[in-house]
Design an enzyme around this catalytic site. Structure first.
Site, short mmCIF file in Angstrom:
data_model
loop_
_atom_site.label_atom_id
_atom_site.label_comp_id
_atom_site.label_asym_id
_atom_site.label_seq_id
_atom_site.Cartn_x
_atom_site.Cartn_y
_atom_site.Cartn_z
N THR A 1 -0.25 2.37 9.85
CA THR A 1 -1.02 3.15 9.67
C THR A 1 -2.97 2.84 9.80
O THR A 1 -3.36 4.36 9.30
CB THR A 1 -1.32 3.13 8.13
OG1 THR A 1 -1.77 1.49 7.38
CG2 THR A 1 -0.12 3.74 7.78
N SER B 1 -10.55 -4.53 4.08
CA SER B 1 -10.14 -5.42 4.07
C SER B 1 -11.65 -6.53 3.56
O SER B 1 -11.30 -7.81 2.96
CB SER B 1 -9.11 -6.10 4.54
OG SER B 1 -10.21 -7.00 6.25
N HIS C 1 2.20 -7.83 13.82
CA HIS C 1 1.36 -7.18 12.80
C HIS C 1 2.15 -7.16 11.57
O HIS C 1 3.64 -6.41 12.48
CB HIS C 1 0.49 -5.66 12.69
CG HIS C 1 -0.13 -5.81 11.83
ND1 HIS C 1 0.12 -5.14 10.44
CD2 HIS C 1 -1.78 -6.17 11.84
CE1 HIS C 1 -1.30 -5.15 10.27
NE2 HIS C 1 -2.01 -5.35 10.48
N SER D 1 -7.85 -8.31 11.06
CA SER D 1 -8.03 -6.63 10.82
C SER D 1 -8.15 -5.75 11.57
O SER D 1 -8.57 -6.25 12.35
CB SER D 1 -9.03 -7.14 9.54
OG SER D 1 -8.60 -5.51 9.15
N SER D 2 -6.30 -5.31 11.54
CA SER D 2 -6.82 -3.75 12.82
C SER D 2 -7.03 -2.80 12.56
O SER D 2 -7.82 -2.45 13.03
CB SER D 2 -4.78 -3.48 12.52
OG SER D 2 -4.80 -2.55 13.20
N ASN D 3 -7.72 -2.19 10.89
CA ASN D 3 -8.46 -0.97 11.13
C ASN D 3 -10.09 -1.54 11.72
O ASN D 3 -10.50 -0.78 11.82
CB ASN D 3 -8.45 -0.73 9.69
CG ASN D 3 -9.02 -1.28 8.42
OD1 ASN D 3 -10.10 -1.29 8.82
ND2 ASN D 3 -8.49 -2.34 8.05
N CYS E 1 0.70 -1.33 0.11
CA CYS E 1 0.19 -0.01 -0.14
C CYS E 1 0.89 0.94 -0.38
O CYS E 1 1.72 1.15 0.79
CB CYS E 1 -1.12 -0.35 1.12
SG CYS E 1 -1.45 0.74 1.79
N GLU F 1 2.52 -5.30 8.87
CA GLU F 1 3.07 -4.01 8.51
C GLU F 1 3.66 -3.21 9.39
O GLU F 1 5.06 -2.93 9.34
CB GLU F 1 1.64 -3.30 8.68
CG GLU F 1 1.63 -2.12 8.39
CD GLU F 1 0.59 -0.19 8.26
OE1 GLU F 1 0.86 0.68 8.77
OE2 GLU F 1 -0.34 -1.36 7.80
#
Length: 407
Positions: free
Chosen positions: A251, A380, A181, A318-320, A153, A183
């Site tokens: 992010t 996602s 994580h 999924s973090s977000n 990304c 990322e």
């Protein structure tokens, strides 16, 4: 025969108009939802039989996720007979990853991995997921002679740029994120890639306050290193490497929490060195993902409306999506589900408990009589899964969505 893709230093460029146009129909058939688009056109709301479903204004796939999926599909279309590999989950959604696996793309990590790094040979094609990958892994693949389809990304790469800048300036990166994580692992590796920079990952405000106290008052170094084991760079010394710091972030964290991490660290440096000297000891750049923030802002607005409960749809890792569930839980009954199968009946729902980090069952979750259900989804989560949940909700009230939309 020349491949329609171009190659630059091991990186395969699939983003040619003819290639991307060819995969759009396949991607849309897997993930598009006419129902969701119809509900959006009706003001993000649909009602029947005493049940009202309200969709957040922003939800589901972001541009970065769409791009990653498009590139994975394009790789299979351009190289139909070549073995394709992917470093790990392309995004944190089990249905999407199952679809990638069904296309014959082999996973190199994870509980359902299909191959090992040792299986790779020069010229093999490896997809880098949207989270990116750590520097050491990429260099290892380069040494093997692999070619890359890089779906990292752009927002993640912007954070990497900041961390590399910190490293070159001798600034320690304090990364607000989850040390485990993908990322954050990729981001933290950037601090060591182009110099002798250091990093420390802080997960929450409690850990931030611990670091702030250490900056201002000092403390027990051994205790500090035990507390943050696995979350700092090799050779990190809090007595040395907290003198000049720069804040970065995963992010997909909550913007408000990242801003508070930054504020508390800034204040600690002022206490320690004085405001006149702050510029010598502290750096900060806003690197929160725009799509993540859009979904958080949209949910905040939805939560201002009268709702009886909230459904948050997405992968449990999924973090977000997890942060959307946290926002809901602070205000009203909230159920974090990965798909419609979790709505077992109007008396039973299976959902993910963030505190216990496991799926649990809740009974009598859907009230009788008039009820307003808010629905959102992580960046996602594809629209077809959102449609499945909405259909299931109305089915539990004995209502056919097709009949409803025909009116």
């Amino acid at each position: 025969m020349t491949s329609p893709a171009t190659h630059v230093q091991g990186k395969i460029n699939l983003r040619r108009p003819d290639i991307m146009e060819a995969v759009q129909a396949q991607v849309m058939s897997h993930y598009r939802s006419e129902l969701v688009e119809r509900i959006r056109a009706r003001g993000h709301e649909i009602s029947a039989g005493g049940l009202t479903v309200k969709l957040a204004r922003q939800f589901g796939f972001c541009y970065g996720v769409e791009r990653a999926i498009d590139l994975a599909y394009a790789a299979r279309k351009v190289f139909p007979d070549r073995p394709l590999y992917i470093l790990g989950e392309i995004i944190h959604n089990p249905e999407v990853n199952d679809q990638i696996r069904a296309m014959g793309i082999k996973f190199l990590t994870g509980s359902q991995k299909d191959a090992d790094m040792e299986d790779l040979r020069p010229g093999d094609i490896v997809i880098i997921p949207a989270f990116g990958t750590d520097v050491a892994t990429r260099r290892r693949l380069e040494e093997i002679g692999c070619q890359f389809v890089d779906t990292t990304c752009g927002d993640v790469m912007s954070v990497w740029k900041r961390v590399r800048q910190y490293s070159r300036e001798g600034v320690t990166s304090i990364i607000h994120g989850k040390a485990w994580h993908e990322e954050t692992k990729a981001t933290s590796s950037q601090a060591r890639a182009y110099g002798s920079g250091h990093y420390l990952v802080v997960y929450n405000l409690e850990e931030t306050d611990y670091v702030c106290r250490y900056i201002v008052h000092g403390g027990n170094k051994e205790e500090f290193l035990r507390k943050f084991a696995g979350a700092y760079s090799e050779g990190f010394d809090p007595d040395v490497h907290l003198e000049v710091i720069g804040v970065a972030n995963q992010t997909t964290m909550l913007r408000g929490e990242t801003e508070e991490v930054q504020r508390r660290l800034r204040n600690a440096m002022i206490q320690k060195y004085g405001e006149a000297n702050l510029h010598r000891h502290f750096r900060y750049f806003d690197t929160i993902c725009g799509a993540t923030q859009d979904r958080q802002d949209a949910l905040e607005k939805l939560l201002e409306e009268p709702l009886d409960l909230l459904l948050v749809i997405g992968g449990y890792n999924s973090s977000n999506t997890s942060h959307l569930a946290e926002m809901g839980e602070a205000r009203l009954p909230t159920y974090f589900i990965k798909n419609a199968s979790k709505l077992v009946s109007n008396k039973l729902i299976r959902h993910f408990n963030l505190q216990r980090q496991e799926e649990i069952e809740t009974r009598d979750w859907l009230p009788d009589g008039p009820v307003i259900v808010g629905v959102t989804a992580g960046a996602s989560c594809p629209n077809n899964l959102i449609e499945d949940v909405i259909r299931r909700l109305f089915e539990l009230r004995g209502i056919s969505v097709q009949e409803l939309l025909a009116t």
